[in-house]
Design an enzyme around this catalytic site. Structure first.
Site, PDB file in Angstrom:
ATOM      1  CG  ASP A  81      -1.958   1.001   1.279  1.00 13.60           C
ATOM      2  OD1 ASP A  81      -2.351   1.463   0.189  1.00 13.60           O
ATOM      3  OD2 ASP A  81      -2.424   1.354   2.384  1.00 13.60           O
ATOM      4  CG  HIS A  82      -0.388   4.952   0.501  1.00 12.92           C
ATOM      5  ND1 HIS A  82      -0.803   6.012  -0.275  1.00 12.92           N
ATOM      6  CD2 HIS A  82      -1.469   4.580   1.221  1.00 12.92           C
ATOM      7  CE1 HIS A  82      -2.067   6.275  -0.029  1.00 12.92           C
ATOM      8  NE2 HIS A  82      -2.509   5.415   0.872  1.00 12.92           N
ATOM      9  N   GLY A 211      -8.776   5.891   2.861  1.00 12.47           N
ATOM     10  CA  GLY A 211      -9.310   6.630   3.997  1.00 12.47           C
ATOM     11  C   GLY A 211     -10.657   6.109   4.481  1.00 12.47           C
TER      12      GLY A 211
END
Ligand code: 13P
Length: 281
Positions: A81-82, A211
């Site tokens: 992730d990211h 988010g």
């Protein structure tokens, strides 16, 4: 069973349900997510964020993630992730992550395309799927003060379609009003559903919502109904772990650290159960 993200997301998109992508930061959180996925017979994207590299190394995350994914029947992808830079993402792929995200959404369109394409070329040659981001989901998984200072930039349909065409990304994180971390006054955010519908109608790959924490169940269900296929969640796991551990210490006057950790795990498992049930039904 270690499964390709493409397979998991294509199936979900076709059948209009959502996939939870929970971020793990240690052995326990990874095991909690996978155990519940198996119990509920649901696919997940078991995710590890580069921002958490100070908690466990990439080598440890890859070993733990693969072991967990391979130990159950439920379809599990091991997702970075990211991802922030090519070298780290390349190492993740070489260590066995079968799914990666490159987040270059803070850059201008052209630079975002260039950085994403570099990852797509490397990943696709190894049979690894790539998520990218256009528009920018503000906040950070790290610091609550920063979370409030980094603004959202909504994704436009024109940029999203051109971006997918030019990069070959397999899924796309879009910005429609969520932020990473907690929301001010614990209020659910107002989302731009009109924009989501337009994006869903025009972008050919599965759409991702970052988010997820604090977004609210009604919002999330509607997001999935209107075109989101994958929902990222992190912060709520840590707050539930802390709350359950603190309650156990208070009410049971615990003297055993092991029991505190078990209570934290119960908190994590209750949150992942909630989100899998919410998005798949
Ligand atoms: P939250 O921490 O707000 O759930 O966001 C998680 C996320 O988007 C990780 O990529």
């Amino acid at each position: 069973m270690l499964t390709r993200t493409k397979e998991i997301l294509t199936e979900a998109k076709k059948n209009h349900y959502g996939i939870v992508a929970p971020d793990f930061w240690d052995l326990n959180s990874a095991r909690d997510y996978v155990r519940i996925a198996e119990e509920l017979n649901a696919p997940i994207l078991l995710s590890f964020a580069q921002a958490h590299k100070h908690l466990i190394s990439l080598e440890e995350a890859a070993a733990v993630g693969r072991l967990m994914a391979e130990s159950v029947k439920a379809p599990i992808a091991l997702h970075l992730d990211h991802g922030e830079d090519f070298d780290y993402i390349r190492r993740a792929i070489d260590l066995g992550f079968n799914s990666v995200m490159i987040d270059a959404s803070m850059h201008e369109f052209k630079e975002n395309v260039r950085l994403t394409k570099e990852v797509v070329d490397y990943a696709h040659a190894k049979g690894v799927d790539v998520e990218a981001e256009i528009g920018h989901v503000g906040g950070t998984t790290e610091s609550p003060t920063e979370m409030e200072s980094v603004a959202n930039v909504y994704t436009t349909v024109e940029e999203a379609t051109a971006f997918v065409e030019q990069t070959g990304a397999d899924s796309l994180a879009v910005s429609i009003g969520t932020s990473h971390g907690v929301y001010k006054n614990n209020k659910n955010p107002e989302l731009n559903f009109q924009r989501l519908q337009e994006l869903a109608a025009n972008v050919p790959v599965p759409l991702v919502l970052h988010g997820g924490s604090g977004t609210g169940d009604d919002n999330l269900k509607r997001c999935v109904r209107e075109g989101i296929t994958k929902v990222n969640v992190f912060t709520e796991f840590t707050t539930a772990a802390l709350a359950h551990a603190a309650k156990a210490v208070r009410e049971e006057q615990l003297k055993s650290y092991m029991r505190v950790q078990q209570a934290a795990d119960e908190g994590i498992r209750s949150v992942i159960s909630h989100y899998i049930n919410l998005l798949t039904k």
